[in-house]
Scaffold this active site. Structure first.
Site, mmCIF file in Angstrom:
data_model
loop_
_atom_site.group_PDB
_atom_site.id
_atom_site.type_symbol
_atom_site.label_atom_id
_atom_site.label_comp_id
_atom_site.label_asym_id
_atom_site.label_seq_id
_atom_site.Cartn_x
_atom_site.Cartn_y
_atom_site.Cartn_z
ATOM 1 N N ASP A 145 19.748 39.602 2.939
ATOM 2 C CA ASP A 145 19.004 40.488 3.844
ATOM 3 C C ASP A 145 19.808 40.656 5.128
ATOM 4 O O ASP A 145 20.807 39.948 5.344
ATOM 5 C CB ASP A 145 17.597 39.933 4.141
ATOM 6 C CG ASP A 145 17.638 38.490 4.596
ATOM 7 O OD1 ASP A 145 18.515 38.145 5.416
ATOM 8 O OD2 ASP A 145 16.799 37.691 4.141
ATOM 9 N N LYS B 282 16.681 46.102 0.612
ATOM 10 C CA LYS B 282 15.603 46.103 -0.375
ATOM 11 C C LYS B 282 14.707 47.323 -0.146
ATOM 12 O O LYS B 282 14.190 47.518 0.949
ATOM 13 C CB LYS B 282 14.805 44.801 -0.239
ATOM 14 C CG LYS B 282 13.812 44.623 -1.357
ATOM 15 C CD LYS B 282 13.449 43.172 -1.631
ATOM 16 C CE LYS B 282 12.718 42.478 -0.537
ATOM 17 N NZ LYS B 282 12.253 41.138 -0.909
ATOM 18 N N GLN C 239 8.244 28.165 9.108
ATOM 19 C CA GLN C 239 6.951 28.566 9.714
ATOM 20 C C GLN C 239 7.183 28.585 11.229
ATOM 21 O O GLN C 239 6.788 27.676 11.964
ATOM 22 C CB GLN C 239 5.837 27.576 9.317
ATOM 23 C CG GLN C 239 4.480 27.815 9.979
ATOM 24 C CD GLN C 239 3.669 28.970 9.393
ATOM 25 O OE1 GLN C 239 3.920 29.419 8.290
ATOM 26 N NE2 GLN C 239 2.700 29.455 10.144
ATOM 27 N N ASP D 144 0.814 -1.227 0.000
ATOM 28 C CA ASP D 144 0.000 0.000 0.000
ATOM 29 C C ASP D 144 0.845 1.274 0.000
ATOM 30 O O ASP D 144 0.306 2.377 0.098
ATOM 31 C CB ASP D 144 -0.957 0.000 1.195
ATOM 32 C CG ASP D 144 -0.217 -0.063 2.529
ATOM 33 O OD1 ASP D 144 1.038 -0.075 2.529
ATOM 34 O OD2 ASP D 144 -0.891 -0.098 3.582
ATOM 35 N N GLY D 145 2.159 1.121 -0.075
ATOM 36 C CA GLY D 145 3.032 2.295 -0.145
ATOM 37 C C GLY D 145 3.645 2.691 1.176
ATOM 38 O O GLY D 145 4.514 3.569 1.228
ATOM 39 N N GLU D 146 3.203 2.061 2.280
ATOM 40 C CA GLU D 146 3.792 2.413 3.584
ATOM 41 C C GLU D 146 5.284 2.086 3.604
ATOM 42 O O GLU D 146 5.707 1.058 3.073
ATOM 43 C CB GLU D 146 3.093 1.640 4.702
ATOM 44 C CG GLU D 146 1.719 2.164 5.020
ATOM 45 C CD GLU D 146 1.053 1.380 6.151
ATOM 46 O OE1 GLU D 146 1.663 0.414 6.669
ATOM 47 O OE2 GLU D 146 -0.094 1.728 6.504
ATOM 48 N N ARG E 10 11.254 49.148 -1.526
ATOM 49 C CA ARG E 10 10.098 48.993 -2.414
ATOM 50 C C ARG E 10 9.831 50.323 -3.107
ATOM 51 O O ARG E 10 9.604 51.344 -2.477
ATOM 52 C CB ARG E 10 8.876 48.524 -1.595
ATOM 53 C CG ARG E 10 7.678 48.217 -2.465
ATOM 54 C CD ARG E 10 6.704 47.255 -1.816
ATOM 55 N NE ARG E 10 7.184 45.882 -1.694
ATOM 56 C CZ ARG E 10 7.311 45.035 -2.713
ATOM 57 N NH1 ARG E 10 7.020 45.393 -3.934
ATOM 58 N NH2 ARG E 10 7.741 43.815 -2.497
ATOM 59 N N HIS F 187 17.058 27.253 10.481
ATOM 60 C CA HIS F 187 16.673 28.564 9.936
ATOM 61 C C HIS F 187 16.696 29.678 10.983
ATOM 62 O O HIS F 187 17.189 30.767 10.734
ATOM 63 C CB HIS F 187 15.298 28.475 9.275
ATOM 64 C CG HIS F 187 14.884 29.788 8.710
ATOM 65 N ND1 HIS F 187 15.588 30.416 7.698
ATOM 66 C CD2 HIS F 187 13.870 30.623 9.044
ATOM 67 C CE1 HIS F 187 15.009 31.571 7.426
ATOM 68 N NE2 HIS F 187 13.979 31.721 8.217
HETATM 69 C C1 R5P Z 1 14.594 33.200 4.285
HETATM 70 O O1 R5P Z 1 14.439 33.740 5.353
HETATM 71 C C2 R5P Z 1 15.748 32.324 3.974
HETATM 72 O O2 R5P Z 1 16.889 32.685 4.671
HETATM 73 C C3 R5P Z 1 16.033 32.347 2.492
HETATM 74 O O3 R5P Z 1 16.434 33.655 2.117
HETATM 75 C C4 R5P Z 1 14.824 31.967 1.714
HETATM 76 O O4 R5P Z 1 14.326 30.762 2.192
HETATM 77 C C5 R5P Z 1 15.133 31.837 0.244
HETATM 78 O O5 R5P Z 1 13.951 31.486 -0.421
HETATM 79 P P1 R5P Z 1 13.863 31.546 -1.989
HETATM 80 O O6 R5P Z 1 15.056 30.819 -2.564
HETATM 81 O O7 R5P Z 1 12.563 30.869 -2.300
HETATM 82 O O8 R5P Z 1 13.863 32.981 -2.399
#
Ligand code: R5P
Length: 279
Positions: free
Chosen positions: A157, A180, A87, A34-36, A182, A119
């Site tokens: 950034d 950056k 997230q 079943d893919g498990e 805008r 992250h």
């Molecule tokens: C964001 O906070 C991470 O440090 C990367 O800058 C981000 O995940 C890069 O995402 P993407 O390659 O989709 O622009």
């Protein structure tokens, strides 16, 4: 001590065992009709280092099964890449704190956790066992030194500025971050905060390259501003949806990543810093 790994981290697992001077445990991976996912491991040896990058649901299940299969030993979980770590806030009511859900799930059955350039360090607090993060930034710096050149190391950034500085310090390279602005609803201008790029060879460094959108936009602007070349280096090469093609089309001359996610361009090895942290 022995090292065991999931299918996603076979190269890194073998390199780590070599660095530690210990054996690897063989694992047979298979599937039920079943893919498990199913697996069966060889002999443990009292203490097991379990290595498994999690880029998605299948990796996560395989890693959880491997941890469970090693319940007769003391286990250290090495999590080279932790998906869902971005997230790390509830942006709207009703959303999950995904990083916490994954951290809690992966704490079960292990005594400690080691992440690699997670992250955001706030992720570590969500594990229910002691967790530490190691950085491969010095390895990226050494790679850039080997390639040579008078480089300007930029982060996309200010959040990654410390990471870029860590990379740059290995070779005594100049470092800066991208600012950056805008200009309108659909126009942004990306410029280095303080150092001009005209006539410079630039390497943009980041923890993750996912879609490559951030770096592609930055590379186009840096080349317009007179950079002689733009390359990219990251820890985790997610490379979702043709990211490497987008970066090439934007004029990025080369992209390298570490083996926390095993890719054809994983020429930076994470085993050294992980082994140092485990010793
Ligand atoms: C964001 O906070 C991470 O440090 C990367 O800058 C981000 O995940 C890069 O995402 P993407 O390659 O989709 O622009």
């Amino acid at each position: 001590m022995k090292v065991v790994c999931t299918q996603a981290s076979q190269v890194l697992g073998a390199r780590l065992a070599g660095r530690l001077g210990v054996e690897t445990i063989d694992v047979a991976f298979s599937r039920f009709p079943d893919g498990e996912i199913f697996l069966s491991r060889g002999e443990t040896d009292g203490e097991t280092v379990i290595v498994g990058a999690v880029t998605g649901a299948e990796d996560l299940v395989e890693l959880m099964l491997l941890v469970d299969a090693c319940d007769d030993s003391a286990n250290t979980l090495v999590l080279p890449y932790m998906a869902y770590a971005r997230q790390d806030k509830r942006f709207r009511p009703g959303e999950p704190l995904s990083v916490r859900a994954i951290a809690r799930a992966l704490s079960a059955g292990v005594d400690r956790v080691l992440t690699v350039n997670v992250h955001d360090p706030s992720a570590l607090a969500h594990f229910t066992v002691p967790a530490t993060d190691v950085s491969v930034a010095p390895e990226i710096g050494r790679h850039l030194v080997r390639r040579g050149g008078d480089l300007l190391v930029l982060s996309p950034d200010d959040g990654a500025a410390r990471f870029a500085a860590e990379v740059a310090s290995v070779g005594g390279f100049a470092t800066d971050w991208l600012d950056k602005t805008r200009l309108s609803g659909d126009r942004v201008e990306i410029r280095p905060k303080s150092l001009p790029v005209e006539g410079r060879e630039v390497v943009i460094v980041d923890d993750i390259i996912s879609t490559g959108g951030t770096l592609a936009a930055a590379a186009r602007m840096l080349l317009e501003q007179g950079a002689t070349g733009v390359r990219a280096a990251c820890v985790h090469g997610v490379f979702a949806g043709g990211a490497l093609l987008h970066l090439a089309a934007a004029g990025v001359g080369g992209v390298v990543c570490s083996d926390t996610i095993e890719r054809a361009n994983s020429c930076i090895m994470a085993a050294g810093p992980i082994a140092d942290a485990l010793r």
